[in-house]
Design a protein around this motif. Sequence first.
Motif, PDB file in Angstrom:
ATOM      1  N   GLN A  42       0.808  -1.210   0.000  1.00 15.34           N
ATOM      2  CA  GLN A  42       0.000   0.000   0.000  1.00 15.34           C
ATOM      3  C   GLN A  42       0.847   1.268   0.000  1.00 15.34           C
ATOM      4  O   GLN A  42       0.323   2.360  -0.233  1.00 15.34           O
ATOM      5  CB  GLN A  42      -0.964  -0.023   1.193  1.00 15.34           C
ATOM      6  CG  GLN A  42      -2.001  -1.115   1.060  1.00 15.34           C
ATOM      7  CD  GLN A  42      -2.888  -1.258   2.273  1.00 15.34           C
ATOM      8  OE1 GLN A  42      -2.787  -0.504   3.229  1.00 15.34           O
ATOM      9  NE2 GLN A  42      -3.767  -2.249   2.245  1.00 15.34           N
ATOM     10  N   GLY A  60       1.666   6.578  -1.480  1.00 14.94           N
ATOM     11  CA  GLY A  60       0.547   5.836  -0.931  1.00 14.94           C
ATOM     12  C   GLY A  60      -0.566   6.792  -0.567  1.00 14.94           C
ATOM     13  O   GLY A  60      -0.314   7.967  -0.266  1.00 14.94           O
ATOM     14  N   GLN A 284      -8.933   0.876  -5.854  1.00 20.07           N
ATOM     15  CA  GLN A 284      -8.453   0.433  -4.550  1.00 20.07           C
ATOM     16  C   GLN A 284      -8.934  -0.979  -4.230  1.00 20.07           C
ATOM     17  O   GLN A 284      -8.202  -1.772  -3.629  1.00 20.07           O
ATOM     18  CB  GLN A 284      -8.929   1.410  -3.465  1.00 20.07           C
ATOM     19  CG  GLN A 284      -8.199   2.752  -3.503  1.00 20.07           C
ATOM     20  CD  GLN A 284      -8.734   3.719  -2.457  1.00 20.07           C
ATOM     21  OE1 GLN A 284      -9.930   3.779  -2.197  1.00 20.07           O
ATOM     22  NE2 GLN A 284      -7.844   4.466  -1.850  1.00 20.07           N
ATOM     23  N   GLY A 289      -5.426  -1.886  -2.841  1.00 22.60           N
ATOM     24  CA  GLY A 289      -4.775  -0.775  -2.156  1.00 22.60           C
ATOM     25  C   GLY A 289      -3.439  -0.365  -2.733  1.00 22.60           C
ATOM     26  O   GLY A 289      -2.752   0.491  -2.154  1.00 22.60           O
TER      27      GLY A 289
END
Length: 434
Positions: A42, A60, A284, A289
Amino acid sequence: MRNYATQMDAARRGIITPEMKAVAAKEYRTEEEIKELVAKGQITICANKLHTCIDPNGIGSMLRTKINVNLGVSRDCKDYDIEMQKVMTAVNMGAEAIMDLSSHGDTQPFRRRLTSECPAMIGTVPVYDSVIHYRRDLATLTAKDLIDVVRLHAEDGVDFVTLHCGITRKTIEQIRKHKRKMNIVSRGGSLVFAWMCMTGEENPFYEYFNEILEICREYDVTISLGDACRPGCLADGSDVCQIEELVRLGELTKRAWEKDVQVMVEGPGHMPMDQIEANMKLQQTICMGAPFYVLGPIVTDIAPGYDHITSAIGGAIAAASGAAFLCYVTPAEHLALPNVEDVKQGIIASKIAAHAADIAKKIPYARDIDDRMADARRDLDWEKQWECSLDPETAKRIRNERKPEHEDTCSMCGKFCAVRSMNKALNGDHVDIL
């Protein structure tokens, strides 16, 4: 001597790397937090082990939104000294990444200069360089030729490579069947599409993805999964070609993570404002993610010369909704290779979008500088206002070119200035207007 293959490999083995420590300090996060998010994929820390002068940054959705600046020569504009001037302008203005998209001449010396001198993350699109490197037409190149250029860029110290792995021969039929207005507008995507059409073979970046993963693992190169079918106009936004490719990119993300290779996923493109948030949430979910890297999105098709503005509007919405990385767009988008002033305008617009999104996402301390600006404006303290400005030179120039009669005002309101009047009234002073 590092005892891990990639940042993700280190994180999964419980090792906190120097790059993770640097990112934690910049982001006001603990080193353990950064390590855990890198291990999950992530957060990506693009840092080729051969790019020793890099100033590491994390990408991120839970971190500060980062900015990428596209540069590089073309057949019509081939001055590498000017490109290096753009690089330094971008770095000095706070861009975290530079992508060299050169499509003419001997590209390797410039690429090596970037990875030996530039502290920003360096990205490339190897398929652009393939025809230039081999000096042969696209149709004559083999799958091995194309994969070997990926290795060449890794050996040159590039931190991330955009690879259009998500289109396949199935995409050829989709494009023909669904009759998009703009077909494919991704330059790399169009080259891969054309290569498949001319050779009759499968996309080598998809077919030989495992070999690419081995290269990226060896040098700790992040794969930026390119969206060949990103929409190039509002009419193509969120269509079946775009979404079907995104599903495949999710599958490839999982395969990369299994080899401890870091991944970013690229996204739209041109898109109506009301579709942006849903696209961010969909990515996502599908890509688990993985950081999302968007070009814009550009929210209207009718503003050539002002697409840094249309892009900033979309970029702010995208980043507030989960995008992690904004590719800047300049006033020259769709028109010409950007000059130094275009680069500056594109960076400022993208940084405004990124900062606005960071405030909305409540990134730690993001709003502090806005609060300092409010204090400086209340106090009519011009020097402190410059200190808080994204572009103090422009702000100073505008004020100096239109100087007010009284220093505690500006030439817009003069003594009618609301801030001045309130300061005086609350202080018990006479408020003089005439």
